[in-house]
Motif scaffolding. Structure first.
Motif, short mmCIF file in Angstrom:
data_model
loop_
_atom_site.label_atom_id
_atom_site.label_comp_id
_atom_site.label_asym_id
_atom_site.label_seq_id
_atom_site.Cartn_x
_atom_site.Cartn_y
_atom_site.Cartn_z
N LYS A 568 19.10 5.69 80.95
CA LYS A 568 20.48 5.56 80.47
C LYS A 568 21.15 6.93 80.38
O LYS A 568 22.30 7.11 80.81
N ALA A 571 21.82 8.33 83.84
CA ALA A 571 22.98 7.67 84.45
C ALA A 571 24.28 8.23 83.88
O ALA A 571 25.25 8.49 84.63
N ALA A 572 24.30 8.43 82.57
CA ALA A 572 25.50 8.99 81.94
C ALA A 572 25.75 10.41 82.43
O ALA A 572 26.90 10.80 82.69
N LYS A 574 24.71 11.71 85.30
CA LYS A 574 25.07 11.65 86.71
C LYS A 574 26.54 11.29 86.87
O LYS A 574 27.27 11.89 87.70
N LEU A 575 26.99 10.33 86.05
CA LEU A 575 28.39 9.92 86.11
C LEU A 575 29.31 11.07 85.69
O LEU A 575 30.34 11.34 86.33
N ALA A 576 28.92 11.77 84.61
CA ALA A 576 29.75 12.88 84.13
C ALA A 576 29.82 14.00 85.16
O ALA A 576 30.88 14.60 85.40
N ARG A 577 28.69 14.30 85.78
CA ARG A 577 28.68 15.35 86.81
C ARG A 577 29.49 14.93 88.03
O ARG A 577 30.19 15.76 88.64
N GLN A 578 29.37 13.65 88.39
CA GLN A 578 30.13 13.16 89.55
C GLN A 578 31.62 13.28 89.29
O GLN A 578 32.40 13.71 90.18
N GLU A 579 32.05 12.89 88.12
CA GLU A 579 33.47 12.98 87.78
C GLU A 579 33.93 14.43 87.78
O GLU A 579 35.06 14.74 88.22
N ASP A 582 34.09 15.59 91.42
CA ASP A 582 35.26 15.01 92.10
C ASP A 582 36.53 15.76 91.72
O ASP A 582 37.38 16.05 92.58
N LYS A 605 36.08 17.36 81.31
CA LYS A 605 34.97 16.92 82.16
C LYS A 605 33.74 17.81 81.96
O LYS A 605 32.60 17.34 81.94
#
Length: 871
Positions: A568, A571-572, A574-579, A582, A605
């Motif tokens: 979990k 995943a959080a 990974k999402l934060a890094r992806q945002e 981007d 971010k």
């Protein structure tokens, strides 16, 4: 032939006890060595009762007595062993029917008298005065019927001076520079004025300067602790186990006197100047930020890292008045002298003493100037005899027909005060002394009962007795091997275990106080209570060691939970890094879009990524800590909130907290203080349990037995066999040479194998069922003797015993009298036990009985011959 003084005492004793001997009956007064020589007495005793077993060839225990001559400095060690064996009825053995009680006593007293005479200028002979040897006196003679040939005399204690203990000394000094909170009946568990000065979280007894005014510091908590000015207790000595407050135990040497003078200088300057004596003027402010520019660099551990408030909270005394203004007057000097003298001795100076110190201070000022001269002159009071010792010399009063003089006035008042408190007498006791109302037994009873009834009068000496009696306060000082400690299941990170043990001592203190508050069946309650005062860490120390299968299952469950949590978190993250990626990519491709709003979004971010990384690290750390605790199934401890007395001189995150709960121990696993981690760890060693030490405690403190010193020829070590249990390794104590003593200890200590050496309950040892069986042997009470399945069964049996109560009374006698009991104290001990029993097990009744006894009230200036062994 008896001397005339002895004859008078014996006749008086016969009359007082209503006993008249027959005309031709031979009587013996215990403690009076027979006026006989080795040739016509001791040699014959050895020949008649000892040589058969300890002859020239194949002597038992490798001890040959066939050529033992009169006591001299060369054979004194052998005679000391003979004395111990005879006193303990090991030699001649109890079944030697031809050895009469009186003959045994006479022989023992003869040895003591001869050893005292021969060793007088060679260090002396003191073994019979050692509290560990108190049980060498036969219990049955104290509480049973005496042979009619034995005649007792009214008891007393020797005239003496007592060195104040480290706790008493540091309390007196603490009163000079620190203001303690007053008692609050709404919060009886919190430390207040009159309670003992506690140790810090590292177990050190120290006097701290100005901690109540520190409002800011630079550096970590350890740096803070080192930068605070402090001094250790003077004459602090390591107490391994047992009573310590005996007059014979302490003195003052030149090095200690020098240390006291140095400390006096620091205290007097602080009394005069406050924190200015230990800090720079700019460090004293109510706005710590105002000196931020001065607190630059690494100041950790330095006095300059501290900021003090301007508020005055220390006592402002005549010493302050003397130093604050220019000039000197006899009036101000005398006021400072008289104040300081009473603060340090607990009594006002007489005219001679006041004039003497006035002269010393004035002469010092004339030579050195006011500031340094006053400090040096007043420092002399810190070395006054009565500042370091409490005299019981009975300089006034006429001896009664038994050569005894009753304590009176200040000596009696301070004796009563010392029995209960560490601070100076309260106003009521002080007034009673000054008005001449501390001269009779009824006066003492009045003041003792008044103080015992008043909860606002702190009485830490009572708690000190239970600490010394049970020895539960040593757990934090037992240095543990980290690997061995890890195997117990408790956390070994940093100093967590040692802090937990100091916390455990404070918790046990509080439990003792709660039972004393009820004051019913005190000893039985302490031995059998199911209540525990606990911190959050105690859920593990009062828990149960898991089996390997349970541990593996718990680890598997936690690892599965950890994996899900990490998934979990990952995943959080990974999402934060992806945002973030981007957004950074968009800004790179659209430079015209780099607006303040986008920059704020970018910052958010980045913060989200940092937060996600922190959350993942916290998860890893938390599960690592959780897995460290999986060796133990935590106890379910819940209950009402309660507070324990802890030091406010503990610093930062390592500080002890007063918050506790009053909980119920796990049923079937714990019973009373002897099963609490504080006691179990106090009676352990670095690597394992200490069944011998635990068994010796039961033998001496509950059964009233005695154990001789270990002969120097014995290698008192168990084999190093990590794959064998402690019981298996203790097979070496069953060897013939060892078992005579170890059979009195080992079967009493091995029942505690149901706990490991961190005090955690267990059912397995080395993956085998724990063998916690034991046996009570030769207790002196046939109803007690027999096999036991475990420690709880043994404790239940002991808690119901009248003999155990009597032995408890004997230890209370030693603590409050400061000496071992003699046969002449039998009436005092019997009366104290009767008071305890008839009051339903009231400690207050027991203390009142002891403090109004002849042993407490009377002194002999140069003890009569029959009391030789009590001096």
């Amino acid at each position: 032939m008896l001397r005339s003084t002895s004859c008078v005492l014996i006749v008086a004793c016969w009359l007082s006890f209503g006993v008249l001997p027959s005309v031709d009956a031979e009587t013996y007064v215990p403690g009076q060595a027979p006026e006989k020589t080795f040739e016509n007495f001791a040699g014959a005793f050895l020949a008649d009762h000892c040589i058969d077993c300890h002859g020239e060839t194949a002597p038992e225990g490798d001890l040959s007595l066939h050529d033992l001559g009169p006591v001299d400095e060369i054979n004194a060690g052998t005679w000391k062993s003979v004395w111990a064996q005879v006193s303990l009825q090991e030699m001649p053995p109890p079944d030697a029917a031809d050895v009469e009680v009186v003959d045994r006593l006479k022989f023992s007293d003869w040895i003591v008298d001869e050893l005292s005479r021969v060793m007088h200028d060679k260090g002396g002979f003191h073994a019979h005065r050692d509290p560990h040897k108190g049980n060498f006196l036969d219990h049955e003679l104290l509480f049973g019927e005496l042979p009619e040939e034995i005649q007792l005399v009214p008891t007393s204690s020797p005239a003496r001076i007592w060195r104040v203990t480290p706790q008493e000394h540091i309390t007196r000094l603490n009163e000079l520079i620190n203001t303690e909170p007053q008692y609050d009946p709404e919060k009886p568990g919190l430390r207040t004025h009159g309670d003992a000065v506690p140790t810090n979280h590292g177990g050190e007894l120290k006097l701290y300067f100005g901690v109540d005014r520190i409002i800011k510091w630079q550096g970590g908590t350890v740096a803070y602790a080192t930068s605070v000015k402090s001094v250790p207790a003077i004459l602090s000595s390591a107490r391994k186990h047992g009573l310590e407050n005996y007059p014979d135990f302490y003195t003052v040497n030149s090095a200690e006197a020098t240390q006291i003078l140095d400390l006096a200088d620091d205290i007097l300057r602080y009394m005069a100047e406050g924190p200015l004596s230990i800090a720079k003027p700019y460090q004293i402010t109510d706005d710590p930020n105002s000196i931020a520019d001065k607190m630059v660099g690494d100041l950790r551990g330095l006095p300059t890292s501290l900021v003090y408030s301007t508020k005055v909270v220390r006592p402002l005394t005549p010493v302050y008045d003397l130093m604050k203004d220019a000039g000197v007057s006899d009036q101000r000097v005398r006021a400072a002298v008289d104040f300081l003298f009473e603060a340090l001795t607990y009594r006002p100076p007489n005219e001679r003493e006041s004039n003497q110190y006035l002269q010393i201070v004035n002469e010092s000022i004339q030579k050195l100037g006011k500031e340094d001269g006053a400090i040096l002159g007043l420092s002399a009071i810190f070395l006054d005899r009565d500042a370091l010792f409490r005299p019981e010399l009975v300089p006034y009063g006429t001896p009664d027909p038994h050569g005894r003089v009753m304590l009176q006035d200040w000596e009696l008042g301070l004796a009563v005060n010392h029995a209960l408190r560490y601070i100076r007498p309260d106003q009521e006791l002080r007034t009673a002394i000054i008005e001449g109302r501390m001269r009779t037994r009824d006066d003492v009873r009045r003041e003792v009962q008044r103080m015992l009834r008043d909860d606002s009068i702190r009485k830490p000496r009572i708690l000190k007795f239970f600490r010394d009696y049970f020895d539960y306060d040593l757990a934090g000082y037992i240095c543990k091997d980290n690997k061995a400690l890890t195997e117990t299941g408790v956390t070994v990170r940093g100093e967590s275990h040692y802090r937990a043990m100091f916390d455990a001592t404070a918790s046990t203190d509080r439990l003792v106080e709660l039972i004393l508050q009820e004051d019913k069946d005190v000893l039985k309650q302490l031995l059998t209570t199911d209540k525990v005062v606990a911190t959050d860490k105690d859920t593990y120390y009062f828990g149960r060691k898991r089996t390997k299968e349970e541990h593996d299952a718990a680890v598997a469950a936690v690892e599965q939970e950890e994996a899900e949590a990490k998934k979990k978190d990952n995943a959080a993250l990974k999402l934060a890094r992806q945002e973030l990626d981007d957004l950074e990519k968009w800004l790179k491709e659209n430079p015209d879009g780099d607006t303040p709003k986008k920059q704020r979004e970018l910052a958010a971010k980045k913060k989200a990524v940092a937060a996600a990384e922190k959350a993942r690290a916290a998860t890893v750390r938390q599960y690592r800590l959780d897995k460290e605790k999986l060796g133990i199934a935590a106890a379910d401890l819940s209950g009402a909130e309660i507070f324990a007395r802890v030091s406010r001189r503990s610093f930062g995150n390592g500080s002890m907290k007063p918050e506790r709960i009053l909980a119920t121990a796990p049923e079937g696993q714990r019973m009373g203080i002897l099963t609490h981690p504080s006691w179990l760890v106090s009676h352990s060693d670095a690597m394992d349990n200490h069944a011998i030490l635990r068994g010796r405690w039961i033998r001496e403190r509950l059964l009233g037995g005695g154990i001789p010193d270990v002969p120097i020829t014995v290698d008192a070590m168990l084999p190093d066999e990590p794959h064998n249990t402690l019981r298996q390794r203790m097979r070496v104590t069953r060897e013939t040479y060892c078992w005579t003593c170890h059979e009195k200890m080992d079967p009493l200590g091995l029942p505690f194998e149901m706990y490991n050496h961190a005090g955690v309950y267990r059912t397995l040892e080395l993956n085998q069922p724990v063998d916690s069986s034991g046996e009570i042997i030769d207790s002196g009470d046939p109803a007690l003797d027999g096999e036991v399945a475990n420690a709880i069964e043994m404790i239940q049996r002991l808690a119901e015993s009248e003999r155990v109560e009597q032995v408890f009374v004997r230890h209370a006698f030693r603590f409050w009298m400061g000496r071992n009991e003699t046969l002449h104290d039998a009436p005092v001990l019997q009366a104290a036990h009767r008071a305890y029993k008839e009051s339903g097990g009231s400690m207050n009744a027991l203390i009142t009985s002891l403090l109004t006894s002849d042993a407490f009230l009377y002194r002999t200036r140069s003890g009569p011959e029959m009391l030789t062994t009590a001096q």
